[in-house]
Design an enzyme around this catalytic site. Structure first.
Site, PDB file in Angstrom:
ATOM      1  N   ASP A 115      82.565  -3.989  78.202  1.00  0.00           N
ATOM      2  CA  ASP A 115      82.398  -5.396  78.569  1.00  0.00           C
ATOM      3  C   ASP A 115      83.688  -5.885  79.202  1.00  0.00           C
ATOM      4  O   ASP A 115      84.788  -5.452  78.842  1.00  0.00           O
ATOM      5  CB  ASP A 115      81.989  -6.256  77.371  1.00  0.00           C
ATOM      6  CG  ASP A 115      83.012  -6.257  76.250  1.00  0.00           C
ATOM      7  OD1 ASP A 115      83.898  -7.133  76.248  1.00  0.00           O
ATOM      8  OD2 ASP A 115      82.921  -5.389  75.361  1.00  0.00           O
ATOM      9  N   ASP A 204      78.498 -14.992  72.959  1.00  0.00           N
ATOM     10  CA  ASP A 204      79.730 -14.582  72.293  1.00  0.00           C
ATOM     11  C   ASP A 204      80.178 -15.715  71.386  1.00  0.00           C
ATOM     12  O   ASP A 204      80.663 -16.750  71.854  1.00  0.00           O
ATOM     13  CB  ASP A 204      80.790 -14.267  73.352  1.00  0.00           C
ATOM     14  CG  ASP A 204      82.164 -13.964  72.771  1.00  0.00           C
ATOM     15  OD1 ASP A 204      82.298 -13.903  71.527  1.00  0.00           O
ATOM     16  OD2 ASP A 204      83.108 -13.806  73.567  1.00  0.00           O
ATOM     17  N   GLU A 206      82.596 -16.383  68.168  1.00  0.00           N
ATOM     18  CA  GLU A 206      83.663 -15.751  67.397  1.00  0.00           C
ATOM     19  C   GLU A 206      84.707 -16.777  67.001  1.00  0.00           C
ATOM     20  O   GLU A 206      84.511 -17.982  67.166  1.00  0.00           O
ATOM     21  CB  GLU A 206      84.284 -14.610  68.195  1.00  0.00           C
ATOM     22  CG  GLU A 206      84.873 -15.028  69.541  1.00  0.00           C
ATOM     23  CD  GLU A 206      85.474 -13.860  70.314  1.00  0.00           C
ATOM     24  OE1 GLU A 206      86.661 -13.553  70.054  1.00  0.00           O
ATOM     25  OE2 GLU A 206      84.769 -13.266  71.177  1.00  0.00           O
TER      26      GLU A 206
END
Length: 316
Positions: A115, A204, A206
């Site tokens: 990625d 994503d 986090e």
């Protein structure tokens, strides 16, 4: 943190017959199907002009929405650094790294990939493919103002090199609602095509790179935010998004909520030789980001299955 190479791990694959095979045995190239629907090639989008209150990459005049009760956001302020935010940019600082020596001998055949984000700039996709990469996730957006200025080269380039690719969004849950960010994402690269070459869009979520770990949201508030994002992506693209996270963050910020495992593939981040304990609700990972440097540019990832299963995930 070094940004020479990064990886993730796999999901959505068969868990039946366990074979002790090195992941490099899964380097068969996935067959490509020809028709594109909702995720066309993207023309390069020039970075928006900066303003006195926005950093490069922020959309001119865009005023971020603030979710009720959320902590102050940095989006649109001088401290905003979306070019330094990517899948895993906060992981090593909070959870560390350990040896990945045992990764090559997992029970189920693994398919390697990577990625990338703007940090990598223009990627040599031919070299990545020659070194064994079979898929890539590319950062498309962050919050409701940022677009990766290298997205076209990275997203189209990986496709042209024969990789199955997908786009991901870096979440800022204290900046605006999940639905608002999902729409921004889909409008700026987070689409999906039933072409056998496009992975489900990914979220994503986090550690907060700007402050409070859970972005000032309660555990129930975070679950609601993720649900709003997920449902909006599903309604816009026909696919539930892959969720990128760590078990520690998920436990702390959602209360280890288990309600997404039946619909959303898991992309787990853990820089070690094993995935460890997974978040509640998922019996296995679809992708595993196992290192933030290695053979490929960006992070090192594994899909939890052989190349034909990766293509099946892309097909939906």
């Amino acid at each position: 943190m070094r940004r020479t190479s990064r990886s993730a791990s796999p999901t959505g694959t068969t868990r039946s017959t366990a074979r002790r095979l090195p992941f490099l045995t899964a380097l068969a190239t996935a067959a490509a199907l020809g028709v594109g629907v909702a995720a066309p090639a993207y023309a390069a989008e020039p970075a928006p002009a900066p303003s006195p209150t926005a950093t490069p990459g922020a959309a001119p005049g865009a005023a971020p929405e603030t979710a009720p009760g959320a902590a102050p956001t940095v989006e649109g302020r001088a401290a905003f650094h979306p070019d330094r935010d990517f899948a895993g940019s906060t992981v090593a600082a909070h959870e560390g790294r350990s040896s990945t020596a045992g990764v090559a001998a997992l029970a189920v055949t693994q398919t390697p990939g990577l990625d990338v984000a703007s940090y990598q700039g223009n990627v040599n996709w031919g070299a990545a493919a020659a070194n064994g990469a079979r898929f890539a996730y590319v950062k498309a957006s962050e919050g409701t103002t940022y677009r990766n200025p290298y997205f076209a080269q990275q997203y189209n380039g990986s496709y042209n090199a024969g990789l199955i690719r997908g786009a991901y969004h870096f979440a800022l849950p204290n900046s605006s609602s999940g639905a608002t960010q999902a729409n921004w994402f889909v409008d700026h690269g987070g689409g999906w095509s039933a072409d056998g070459r496009t992975l489900p869009p990914a979220l994503d979520i986090e550690y907060n790179p700007y402050g409070a770990t859970c972005y000032g949201l309660s555990q129930s508030g975070m679950v609601s935010w993720i649900r709003s994002f997920s449902d909006t992506v599903r309604s816009r693209t026909g696919r539930y998004p892959t969720i990128y996270t760590t078990t520690n963050w998920w436990t702390q910020c959602t209360g280890n909520y288990g309600g997404f495992g039946a619909t959303n593939p898991l992309w787990i981040a853990r820089y070690s030789s094993s995935v460890g304990t997974l978040p509640n609700g998922w019996g296995y990972q679809t992708f595993w980001q196992y290192a933030d440097s290695g053979t490929f540019p960006g992070d090192q990832d594994l899909f939890n299955g052989a190349a034909d299963r990766l293509q099946a995930l892309a097909n939906g």
